[in-house]
Design an enzyme around this catalytic site. Structure first.
Site, PDB file in Angstrom:
ATOM      1  N   LEU A  19       0.814  -1.210   0.000  1.00  0.00           N
ATOM      2  CA  LEU A  19       0.000   0.000   0.000  1.00  0.00           C
ATOM      3  C   LEU A  19       0.848   1.260   0.000  1.00  0.00           C
ATOM      4  O   LEU A  19       0.545   2.217  -0.712  1.00  0.00           O
ATOM      5  CB  LEU A  19      -0.924   0.004   1.223  1.00  0.00           C
ATOM      6  CG  LEU A  19      -2.175  -0.866   1.129  1.00  0.00           C
ATOM      7  CD1 LEU A  19      -2.792  -1.051   2.511  1.00  0.00           C
ATOM      8  CD2 LEU A  19      -3.204  -0.246   0.185  1.00  0.00           C
ATOM      9  N   ASP A  38      11.080   3.754   4.334  1.00  0.00           N
ATOM     10  CA  ASP A  38      10.952   2.309   4.523  1.00  0.00           C
ATOM     11  C   ASP A  38      12.215   1.808   5.205  1.00  0.00           C
ATOM     12  O   ASP A  38      13.330   2.112   4.776  1.00  0.00           O
ATOM     13  CB  ASP A  38      10.753   1.578   3.204  1.00  0.00           C
ATOM     14  CG  ASP A  38      10.148   0.194   3.418  1.00  0.00           C
ATOM     15  OD1 ASP A  38       8.948   0.029   3.147  1.00  0.00           O
ATOM     16  OD2 ASP A  38      10.881  -0.711   3.861  1.00  0.00           O
ATOM     17  N   ASP A  73      13.917   4.481  11.406  1.00  0.00           N
ATOM     18  CA  ASP A  73      12.885   3.775  12.157  1.00  0.00           C
ATOM     19  C   ASP A  73      11.924   4.802  12.742  1.00  0.00           C
ATOM     20  O   ASP A  73      12.244   5.496  13.704  1.00  0.00           O
ATOM     21  CB  ASP A  73      13.534   2.945  13.263  1.00  0.00           C
ATOM     22  CG  ASP A  73      12.529   2.143  14.069  1.00  0.00           C
ATOM     23  OD1 ASP A  73      11.316   2.268  13.826  1.00  0.00           O
ATOM     24  OD2 ASP A  73      12.972   1.371  14.961  1.00  0.00           O
ATOM     25  N   ILE A  74      10.727   4.895  12.181  1.00  0.00           N
ATOM     26  CA  ILE A  74       9.772   5.937  12.591  1.00  0.00           C
ATOM     27  C   ILE A  74       9.136   5.643  13.947  1.00  0.00           C
ATOM     28  O   ILE A  74       8.420   6.491  14.482  1.00  0.00           O
ATOM     29  CB  ILE A  74       8.689   6.157  11.515  1.00  0.00           C
ATOM     30  CG1 ILE A  74       8.024   4.842  11.063  1.00  0.00           C
ATOM     31  CG2 ILE A  74       9.326   6.854  10.320  1.00  0.00           C
ATOM     32  CD1 ILE A  74       6.902   4.363  11.906  1.00  0.00           C
ATOM     33  N   ASN A 100       1.659   4.711   7.309  1.00  0.00           N
ATOM     34  CA  ASN A 100       1.282   3.426   6.718  1.00  0.00           C
ATOM     35  C   ASN A 100       2.117   2.253   7.227  1.00  0.00           C
ATOM     36  O   ASN A 100       1.695   1.115   7.119  1.00  0.00           O
ATOM     37  CB  ASN A 100       1.430   3.528   5.186  1.00  0.00           C
ATOM     38  CG  ASN A 100       1.308   2.204   4.502  1.00  0.00           C
ATOM     39  OD1 ASN A 100       0.208   1.676   4.317  1.00  0.00           O
ATOM     40  ND2 ASN A 100       2.434   1.626   4.099  1.00  0.00           N
ATOM     41  N   TYR A 171      -2.465  -6.670  16.782  1.00  0.00           N
ATOM     42  CA  TYR A 171      -2.712  -5.836  15.598  1.00  0.00           C
ATOM     43  C   TYR A 171      -4.056  -5.101  15.712  1.00  0.00           C
ATOM     44  O   TYR A 171      -4.142  -3.902  15.425  1.00  0.00           O
ATOM     45  CB  TYR A 171      -2.684  -6.731  14.365  1.00  0.00           C
ATOM     46  CG  TYR A 171      -2.956  -6.052  13.049  1.00  0.00           C
ATOM     47  CD1 TYR A 171      -2.005  -5.237  12.453  1.00  0.00           C
ATOM     48  CD2 TYR A 171      -4.163  -6.252  12.389  1.00  0.00           C
ATOM     49  CE1 TYR A 171      -2.241  -4.633  11.228  1.00  0.00           C
ATOM     50  CE2 TYR A 171      -4.416  -5.653  11.166  1.00  0.00           C
ATOM     51  CZ  TYR A 171      -3.454  -4.844  10.594  1.00  0.00           C
ATOM     52  OH  TYR A 171      -3.703  -4.246   9.389  1.00  0.00           O
ATOM     53  N   LYS A 175      -4.600  -1.062  15.803  1.00  0.00           N
ATOM     54  CA  LYS A 175      -5.378  -0.387  14.772  1.00  0.00           C
ATOM     55  C   LYS A 175      -6.593   0.332  15.355  1.00  0.00           C
ATOM     56  O   LYS A 175      -7.004   1.382  14.846  1.00  0.00           O
ATOM     57  CB  LYS A 175      -5.814  -1.396  13.705  1.00  0.00           C
ATOM     58  CG  LYS A 175      -4.659  -1.917  12.847  1.00  0.00           C
ATOM     59  CD  LYS A 175      -3.912  -0.785  12.153  1.00  0.00           C
ATOM     60  CE  LYS A 175      -2.953  -1.270  11.104  1.00  0.00           C
ATOM     61  NZ  LYS A 175      -2.189  -0.170  10.462  1.00  0.00           N
ATOM     62  N   THR A 205      -1.375  -7.452   0.041  1.00  0.00           N
ATOM     63  CA  THR A 205       0.000  -7.058   0.337  1.00  0.00           C
ATOM     64  C   THR A 205       0.689  -8.233   1.019  1.00  0.00           C
ATOM     65  O   THR A 205       0.079  -9.280   1.250  1.00  0.00           O
ATOM     66  CB  THR A 205       0.042  -5.834   1.273  1.00  0.00           C
ATOM     67  OG1 THR A 205      -0.456  -6.216   2.575  1.00  0.00           O
ATOM     68  CG2 THR A 205      -0.813  -4.693   0.745  1.00  0.00           C
TER      69      THR A 205
END
Length: 301
Positions: A19, A38, A73-74, A100, A171, A175, A205
């Site tokens: 995505l 990334d 690394d965000i 994302n 997860y 989310k 994905t």
């Protein structure tokens, strides 16, 4: 390139594949200058030998667009800060942030290790928070300097965060947290000219190939309903100035379908006017439930 994002500077996290890659390419096709983030990790979040961010940058540049890669690394304060700095140092501005990045470590709750819980919450929820925080600080400073932005943030939730998903407690929790974070950010940042929305996409994905294995047959009528590129047009529009006035919303998107999600709202209610006994409370709840909308089915149930 011209388009609805002409000259806007857009940051997309986790943009090396899936995505994120589709979003980065779609923004560039609409004239945006893109920072492609990334870390180049595997499906489970462990580092891989080569980051694909540079490959996406090459694709954008080959098509005549502008892009730069970021491999930080965000989910760390330093990585999130340097991501925003990459946009400002390279292009002198920041207009849109697309959060994302993410990965999976699926287990049933009784088998879910602490590390697997922490790792997924870290990259999804903390990763959203940190980039949002640093971007918002920049836009607040711009507003105080009499340069109010037309800024946009698009966060990535999931149907798992809206309904739950068996085997994905970590997860789903992350989310769901992203939805709440989106609502808070939309309310807090509106004064600085920032609009914040979330998407709950369904697409093929690396993260979803097992989930959607049954739908991976050849597309009918030439339309691949599970292609990640189907989600990107909505993200690009939300990230453009054309979306003025749309904030604090969650959208499901897959194939050719877009749905405005309507979350927690007061349903049937009753008020005794004084304290209930446990038996009375139970009787009242049973009556209320006969008038309530049944909850959606948990994925995988």
């Amino acid at each position: 390139m011209s388009g609805i994002c002409h000259r806007r500077v857009v940051v997309v996290t986790g943009a090396g594949r899936g995505l994120g890659r589709a979003h980065a390419l779609a923004f560039a096709a609409e004239g945006a200058r893109v920072v492609v983030n990334d870390l180049g990790v595997g499906l489970d979040g462990t580092p891989g030998p080569h980051s694909p961010a540079g490959q996406v940058v090459d694709e954008i540049r080959a098509a005549g667009g502008e892009a730069v890669a970021h491999g930080g690394d965000i989910a760390t304060p330093e990585g999130a800060a340097t991501l925003i700095d990459a946009a400002l140092d390279t292009y002198g501005r920041l207009d849109t942030l697309v959060n994302n990045a993410g990965f999976l470590r699926d287990r049933m709750l009784v088998n879910l290790a602490d590390d697997d819980w922490d790792a997924v919450l870290r990259v999804h929820l903390k990763g959203h928070f940190l980039t949002l925080k640093h971007a918002a600080a920049h836009w607040r400073a711009e507003t105080k300097a009499a340069r109010p932005p037309a800024a946009r943030i698009i966060n990535t939730s999931s149907g798992a965060g809206l309904l739950g998903s068996v085997g994905q407690g970590n997860y789903s929790a992350a989310k769901a947290g992203i939805v709440a974070l989106t609502l808070v950010a939309a309310a807090e940042l509106a004064r600085y000219g920032v609009q914040v929305n979330a998407i709950a996409p369904a697409a093929r994905t690396r993260m979803t190939e097992r989930t959607f294995a049954a739908t991976m047959a050849a597309p009918e009528n030439g339309f691949d309903t599970m292609a990640p590129e189907n989600v990107s047009p909505l993200v690009v529009w939300l990230g453009s100035a054309a979306s003025q006035g749309v904030t604090g919303r969650v959208f499901e998107a897959d194939g050719g379908r877009i749905t405005v999600m309507e979350g927690w709202r007061p349903g049937p209610t009753t008020d005794k006017g004084t304290r209930w006994t446990p038996a009375e409370a139970g009787e009242a709840v049973q009556k209320l439930l006969t008038h309530a909308t049944p909850p959606g089915t948990v994925y995988g149930a």
